[in-house]
Design an enzyme around this catalytic site. Structure first.
Site, PDB file in Angstrom:
ATOM      1  N   ASP A  54       0.808  -1.223   0.000  1.00 32.15           N
ATOM      2  CA  ASP A  54       0.000   0.000   0.000  1.00 32.15           C
ATOM      3  C   ASP A  54       0.845   1.278   0.000  1.00 32.15           C
ATOM      4  O   ASP A  54       1.919   1.328   0.593  1.00 32.15           O
ATOM      5  CB  ASP A  54      -0.904  -0.004   1.239  1.00 32.15           C
ATOM      6  N   ASP A  97       1.360   5.141  -5.416  1.00 30.08           N
ATOM      7  CA  ASP A  97       0.900   6.464  -4.997  1.00 30.08           C
ATOM      8  C   ASP A  97       1.769   7.573  -5.589  1.00 30.08           C
ATOM      9  O   ASP A  97       2.844   7.882  -5.089  1.00 30.08           O
ATOM     10  CB  ASP A  97       0.917   6.552  -3.470  1.00 30.08           C
ATOM     11  N   GLU A 132      -4.265   6.673  -6.798  1.00 28.83           N
ATOM     12  CA  GLU A 132      -5.056   7.688  -6.091  1.00 28.83           C
ATOM     13  C   GLU A 132      -5.118   8.970  -6.902  1.00 28.83           C
ATOM     14  O   GLU A 132      -4.118   9.407  -7.475  1.00 28.83           O
ATOM     15  CB  GLU A 132      -4.425   7.974  -4.719  1.00 28.83           C
ATOM     16  N   HIS A 186      -6.651  10.358   6.196  1.00 29.90           N
ATOM     17  CA  HIS A 186      -5.840   9.370   6.902  1.00 29.90           C
ATOM     18  C   HIS A 186      -5.608   9.790   8.356  1.00 29.90           C
ATOM     19  O   HIS A 186      -5.655  10.972   8.695  1.00 29.90           O
ATOM     20  CB  HIS A 186      -4.470   9.218   6.232  1.00 29.90           C
ATOM     21  N   ASN A 213     -10.316   0.964   3.163  1.00 31.67           N
ATOM     22  CA  ASN A 213      -9.032   0.842   3.853  1.00 31.67           C
ATOM     23  C   ASN A 213      -9.130   1.299   5.304  1.00 31.67           C
ATOM     24  O   ASN A 213      -9.628   2.393   5.576  1.00 31.67           O
ATOM     25  CB  ASN A 213      -7.974   1.690   3.147  1.00 31.67           C
ATOM     26  N   THR A 267      -5.676   3.238  11.139  1.00 33.21           N
ATOM     27  CA  THR A 267      -5.561   3.877  12.445  1.00 33.21           C
ATOM     28  C   THR A 267      -6.478   3.254  13.487  1.00 33.21           C
ATOM     29  O   THR A 267      -6.125   3.182  14.674  1.00 33.21           O
ATOM     30  CB  THR A 267      -5.848   5.386  12.318  1.00 33.21           C
TER      31      THR A 267
END
Length: 283
Positions: A84, A106, A136, A183, A234, A237
């Site tokens: 990822d 990314d 992305e 995120h 996804n 955290t």
């Protein structure tokens, strides 16, 4: 059971009108918790290792990848292994030899033109080796080392027409889009733009991916999947929050203990429960 490819899990979820959750692996215990949570929920899941996690392990992918793959193969749940948020082309090229069936490449920090060019090169490399490639477009924000970003600021969210052109010109297999999440959120207060998700779903011929789902409330995730058409969800955290909370609680009550197994075990269990909870939202 044998590893299942990310592409297979995502395609099946999209065909059945449900979601597939992908959970970040930082330690062996993360992988074990994801497998346990998937087994508990009776659902498939994706174990994903980020470039930041690889940096945590001294820049070496092999050991954490082998550990995650071993846990996945020993599980009774259908599990895939995904690399990822890869910005390094060198790390991208390790995916094939380390057993990954998919990579999120990314290039979102680059200009649109450079993003398209470098992502198209990554896709060509991946497809030659049977690797499913996610990318992305838009600015999800919140990654470690990035400046704070307002998910509702003008120009942050993914434009449907641009997304359609981007998918056409890069050939990506899935697209992560900016629709209101961020995120590294530790509170679940994000509000998604479901109208925009619907427009993106109509404009883009590949599955949509929601990054930063830890900060999105349950009802928002369920609506994004069931009603709006989001497919890959996804989560990172939320696992760390659960783990850290359980460890802190144990150590607060056991101030003289020194055996890490005693406090890691409840942390791992807290992550497994969190995984099962998110999988219940997938439809």
């Amino acid at each position: 059971m044998p590893l299942v490819s990310t592409g297979e899990l995502v395609s099946a979820a999209q065909a059945e009108g449900r979601g597939i959750a992908a959970f970040n692996v930082i330690t062996l215990e993360h992988a074990e918790a994801i497998a346990a949570g998937a087994e508990r929920a009776g659902a498939p899941a994706i174990l994903q290792i980020s470039e930041n996690a690889v940096k945590f392990h001294g820049g070496r992918l092999s050991a954490i990848a082998a550990a995650a793959a071993a846990v996945a193969r020993a599980s009774s749940a259908p599990l895939a292994l995904h690399l990822d948020h890869v910005e390094s082309v060198e790390l991208l090229h390790q995916a094939h030899t380390e057993g990954f069936g998919s990579v999120m490449f990314d290039a979102s920090k680059l200009s649109y033109e450079e993003n398209v060019r470098t992502t198209a090169e990554a896709v060509a490399w991946g497809h030659e080796r049977g690797i499913w490639i996610e990318a992305e477009l838009g600015k999800v924000g919140g990654k470690e080392g990035e400046a704070p970003l307002d998910a509702h600021a003008p120009g942050v969210r993914t434009d449907p027409a641009e997304a359609a052109a981007y998918v056409r010109d890069t050939g990506v297999d899935a697209l992560a889009v900016a629709v209101g999440s961020s995120h590294a959120m530790t509170e679940r207060t994000a509000a998604l733009d479901h109208e925009l998700i619907g427009r993106l779903r109509e404009a883009v011929p590949v599955p949509l991916v929601l990054h930063g789902s830890s900060g999105v409330p349950d009802e928002e995730i369920r609506r994004a999947v069931v009603s709006s058409g989001m497919v890959k969800i996804n989560v990172g955290t939320a696992l760390n929050t659960a783990f850290t909370g359980a460890v802190r609680a144990y150590l607060a009550e056991n101030t003289t203990g020194v055996d890490p197994r005693k406090y890691i075990a409840p942390g791992r269990e807290a992550m497994a429960s969190t995984v099962a909870g998110f999988l219940a939202l997938m439809g």
